[in-house]
Design a protein around this motif. Structure first.
Motif, mmCIF file in Angstrom:
data_model
loop_
_atom_site.group_PDB
_atom_site.id
_atom_site.type_symbol
_atom_site.label_atom_id
_atom_site.label_comp_id
_atom_site.label_asym_id
_atom_site.label_seq_id
_atom_site.Cartn_x
_atom_site.Cartn_y
_atom_site.Cartn_z
ATOM 1 N N GLY A 38 0.735 -1.142 -0.072
ATOM 2 C CA GLY A 38 0.029 0.046 -0.057
ATOM 3 C C GLY A 38 0.802 1.279 0.114
ATOM 4 N N VAL A 39 2.126 1.144 -0.032
ATOM 5 C CA VAL A 39 2.877 2.307 0.199
ATOM 6 C C VAL A 39 4.133 2.455 -0.988
ATOM 7 C CG1 VAL A 39 2.687 3.007 2.522
ATOM 8 C CG2 VAL A 39 4.595 1.123 1.669
ATOM 9 N N SER A 40 3.661 1.680 -2.240
ATOM 10 C CA SER A 40 4.495 1.557 -3.238
ATOM 11 C C SER A 40 4.836 2.968 -3.851
ATOM 12 C CB SER A 40 3.999 0.864 -4.425
ATOM 13 O OG SER A 40 3.783 -0.376 -3.814
ATOM 14 N N GLY A 41 5.945 3.376 -4.085
ATOM 15 C CA GLY A 41 6.504 4.549 -4.786
ATOM 16 C C GLY A 41 6.487 5.421 -3.679
ATOM 17 N N ARG A 42 7.001 5.134 -2.593
ATOM 18 C CA ARG A 42 7.045 6.090 -1.563
ATOM 19 C C ARG A 42 8.507 6.463 -1.078
ATOM 20 N NH1 ARG A 42 4.413 8.699 2.475
ATOM 21 N NH2 ARG A 42 5.528 8.811 4.809
ATOM 22 N N TYR A 43 9.358 5.468 -1.163
ATOM 23 C CA TYR A 43 10.620 5.733 -0.670
ATOM 24 C C TYR A 43 11.932 6.214 -1.469
ATOM 25 C CZ TYR A 43 8.475 3.436 3.110
ATOM 26 O OH TYR A 43 7.242 3.074 4.262
ATOM 27 N N ASP A 44 12.597 6.882 -0.792
ATOM 28 C CA ASP A 44 13.850 7.577 -1.766
ATOM 29 C C ASP A 44 14.880 6.228 -2.012
ATOM 30 O OD1 ASP A 44 13.279 10.278 -1.839
ATOM 31 O OD2 ASP A 44 13.214 9.893 0.174
ATOM 32 N N LEU A 45 15.231 5.411 -0.872
ATOM 33 C CA LEU A 45 16.131 4.338 -0.978
ATOM 34 C C LEU A 45 15.506 3.085 -0.241
ATOM 35 C CD1 LEU A 45 18.950 3.181 -0.803
ATOM 36 C CD2 LEU A 45 19.424 4.359 1.301
ATOM 37 N N VAL A 46 15.722 2.168 -0.732
ATOM 38 C CA VAL A 46 15.176 0.871 -0.268
ATOM 39 C C VAL A 46 16.344 0.068 -0.170
ATOM 40 C CG1 VAL A 46 13.650 -1.250 -0.726
ATOM 41 C CG2 VAL A 46 12.816 1.141 -1.353
ATOM 42 N N VAL A 47 16.726 -0.710 0.877
ATOM 43 C CA VAL A 47 17.837 -1.551 1.137
ATOM 44 C C VAL A 47 17.055 -3.005 1.255
ATOM 45 C CG1 VAL A 47 19.837 -2.401 2.341
ATOM 46 C CG2 VAL A 47 19.513 0.064 1.844
ATOM 47 N N GLU A 48 17.329 -4.108 0.431
ATOM 48 C CA GLU A 48 16.409 -5.326 0.507
ATOM 49 C C GLU A 48 17.704 -6.226 1.038
ATOM 50 O OE1 GLU A 48 16.035 -9.352 -0.452
ATOM 51 O OE2 GLU A 48 17.712 -8.174 -1.105
ATOM 52 N N THR A 49 17.358 -6.988 2.218
ATOM 53 C CA THR A 49 18.345 -7.858 2.956
ATOM 54 C C THR A 49 17.919 -9.039 3.016
ATOM 55 O OG1 THR A 49 17.423 -7.486 4.938
ATOM 56 C CG2 THR A 49 18.977 -6.010 4.486
ATOM 57 N N GLY A 77 13.073 7.552 -9.834
ATOM 58 C CA GLY A 77 14.198 8.203 -9.635
ATOM 59 C C GLY A 77 14.803 7.582 -8.389
ATOM 60 N N GLY A 78 14.319 6.970 -7.595
ATOM 61 C CA GLY A 78 14.676 6.050 -6.195
ATOM 62 C C GLY A 78 15.758 5.113 -6.615
ATOM 63 N N ARG A 79 16.402 4.714 -5.350
ATOM 64 C CA ARG A 79 17.608 3.810 -5.393
ATOM 65 C C ARG A 79 17.094 2.620 -4.684
ATOM 66 N NH1 ARG A 79 18.480 8.484 -3.278
ATOM 67 N NH2 ARG A 79 19.633 7.908 -1.187
ATOM 68 N N VAL A 80 17.731 1.476 -5.303
ATOM 69 C CA VAL A 80 17.283 0.250 -4.623
ATOM 70 C C VAL A 80 18.811 -0.564 -4.468
ATOM 71 C CG1 VAL A 80 16.204 -2.002 -4.722
ATOM 72 C CG2 VAL A 80 15.128 -0.334 -5.659
ATOM 73 N N VAL A 81 19.044 -1.225 -3.482
ATOM 74 C CA VAL A 81 20.139 -2.006 -3.043
ATOM 75 C C VAL A 81 19.859 -3.276 -2.539
ATOM 76 C CG1 VAL A 81 22.366 -2.330 -1.925
ATOM 77 C CG2 VAL A 81 21.543 0.124 -2.376
ATOM 78 N N LEU A 82 20.264 -4.309 -3.473
ATOM 79 C CA LEU A 82 19.929 -5.734 -2.898
ATOM 80 C C LEU A 82 21.152 -6.381 -2.484
ATOM 81 C CD1 LEU A 82 18.425 -6.832 -6.403
ATOM 82 C CD2 LEU A 82 17.086 -6.030 -4.515
ATOM 83 N N THR A 83 20.905 -6.885 -1.379
ATOM 84 C CA THR A 83 22.021 -7.616 -0.380
ATOM 85 C C THR A 83 21.695 -8.922 -0.157
ATOM 86 O OG1 THR A 83 21.246 -7.020 1.636
ATOM 87 C CG2 THR A 83 22.481 -5.352 0.755
ATOM 88 N N GLY A 84 20.553 -9.288 -0.366
ATOM 89 C CA GLY A 84 20.167 -10.631 -0.050
ATOM 90 C C GLY A 84 20.708 -11.562 -1.151
ATOM 91 N N MET A 85 20.960 -13.014 -0.664
ATOM 92 C CA MET A 85 21.434 -13.961 -1.392
ATOM 93 C C MET A 85 20.311 -14.833 -2.126
ATOM 94 S SD MET A 85 24.494 -13.451 -1.648
ATOM 95 C CE MET A 85 25.194 -15.006 -2.678
ATOM 96 N N PHE A 86 20.001 -14.570 -3.582
ATOM 97 C CA PHE A 86 18.774 -15.251 -3.841
ATOM 98 C C PHE A 86 19.300 -16.654 -4.667
ATOM 99 C CE2 PHE A 86 18.358 -10.764 -4.147
ATOM 100 C CZ PHE A 86 17.150 -10.510 -3.367
ATOM 101 N N ALA A 87 17.999 -17.505 -4.630
ATOM 102 C CA ALA A 87 18.439 -18.588 -5.291
ATOM 103 C C ALA A 87 17.785 -18.687 -6.625
ATOM 104 C CB ALA A 87 17.756 -19.811 -4.517
ATOM 105 N N ALA A 88 18.168 -19.650 -7.731
ATOM 106 C CA ALA A 88 17.712 -19.736 -8.908
ATOM 107 C C ALA A 88 16.229 -20.047 -8.710
ATOM 108 C CB ALA A 88 18.266 -21.007 -9.330
#
Length: 343
Positions: free
Chosen positions: A228-239, A256-267
């Motif tokens: 319900g808050v899509s499009g709200r954040y300047d920076l998103v850090v996924e862990t 124009g926001g920023r996303v950083v992916l740090t989680g280890m994803f599986a196939a």
């Protein structure tokens, strides 16, 4: 006169997926540019569980192996080419055995070393042992009297430091952290220091979300509430590294926001919508491990008291109870945070 036998040193050896033993070995001797560390504490993370279960990609593990890439300890001996003043110093050390000479290393991007993957606890002997030998150049000394139990979490803290470097938080921004595991809670603690206007955490586990509030978040959301808050954040850090969190994290930032992916994803993880990515003009970065600079950031923040991983530790076991300790990791039991081994 008979020769005095070397002092024994114990280690957990994983011979193959699902097979481990506690061995007694000769005390490892440091090479000319190495140090021997007496391990104080070593954290067990999901990567160690993957290693044990045989789910780690073949190029990123070498059996038999002594696991353990999250650790702290005290320098016990040094090689002939190493400053003897290091003996007795509490320390941690970088896990990636970067070459230091390739183009990426020369740029300071040591986590992108092109000489081939080598990492303590996966392809090189790790810290689920009484002693560990590492190159002295990877060492990060800690202040005298440092809490070595907490310092064992400086490896995930360095990953978070790498994510913060990539995300470039600015005061007054709205920031969301997806996932409230070890990485997520450390990220919340670190990002809270950047004076955000809003710091939200997204996690389906209510007890983890509550802990995030204690670490500095001012808002806790379930995944449904986050929709319900899509499009709200300047920076998103996924862990989290869950199957859907890479895609869902890219829906949270503003255009124009920023996303950083740090989680280890599986196939098989859900892919990111390229149409949304391009139309929203998102800046997307990923993090795998940590550079030397990120390690330096984490150690400095810890040493200055700005980062305190100690509250994350909930269990500690001796080496003899490795199997019991490993079973807790990834089990999802409420109240289980970071699990340590104490040699």
């Amino acid at each position: 006169m008979s020769e005095i036998p070397a002092c024994p040193s114990r280690a957990i050896v994983v011979d193959a997926p699902g097979e481990h033993r506690l061995v007694e070995r000769e005390l490892p001797e440091p090479g000319p540019v190495d140090v021997r560390v007496r391990v104080a504490a070593a954290g067990i993370c999901l990567s160690d569980r993957e290693l044990y279960d045989g789910h780690r990609a073949p190029g990123y593990v070498r059996y038999p192996v002594v696991p353990g890439h999250e650790w702290s300890g005290t320098v016990e001996a040094v090689g002939a080419g190493v400053d003897p003043a290091l003996v007795g110093r509490p320390c941690v050390a970088e896990g990636f055995r970067s070459c230091g000479t390739c183009e990426r290393c020369r740029y300071g991007e040591t986590s992108l070393c092109t000489a081939g993957y080598a990492e303590t606890g996966f392809t090189e002997p790790g810290a689920f042992a009484d002693h560990l030998v590492v190159p002295a150049r990877l060492l990060h000394p800690l202040p005298d009297g440092a809490d070595l139990r907490a310092a064992a979490l400086l490896e995930p803290a360095a990953v978070v430091a790498a994510a913060v470097r990539a995300g470039r938080p600015r005061p007054g921004e709205r920031i969301a952290v997806v996932g409230a595991g070890t990485l997520g809670l450390l990220a919340v603690q670190w990002l809270a220091a950047s004076s955000p206007a809003e710091l939200a955490v997204v996690d389906p586990r209510t007890e983890r979300a509550a802990q995030a509030l204690d670490f500095g978040a001012d808002r806790a959301l379930s995944p449904a509430e986050a929709d319900g808050v899509s499009g709200r954040y300047d920076l998103v850090v996924e862990t989290a590294g869950a199957p859907t969190t890479a895609a869902s994290s890219c829906l949270l930032p503003r255009r124009g926001g920023r996303v950083v992916l740090t989680g280890m994803f599986a196939a098989g993880a859900t892919g990111i919508d390229p149409v949304h990515l391009s139309l929203s003009q998102l800046e997307l970065r990923s993090v795998f491990g940590a550079s030397s600079a990120a390690w330096a950031d984490a150690v400095r923040a810890f040493s200055a008291g700005l980062l305190d991983p100690a509250p994350l530790v909930t269990h500690a076991f001796p080496l003899e109870r490795f199997g019991e300790a490993l079973a807790l990791v990834g089990g999802g039991a409420p109240g289980t945070g970071k699990v340590l081994l104490h040699p």
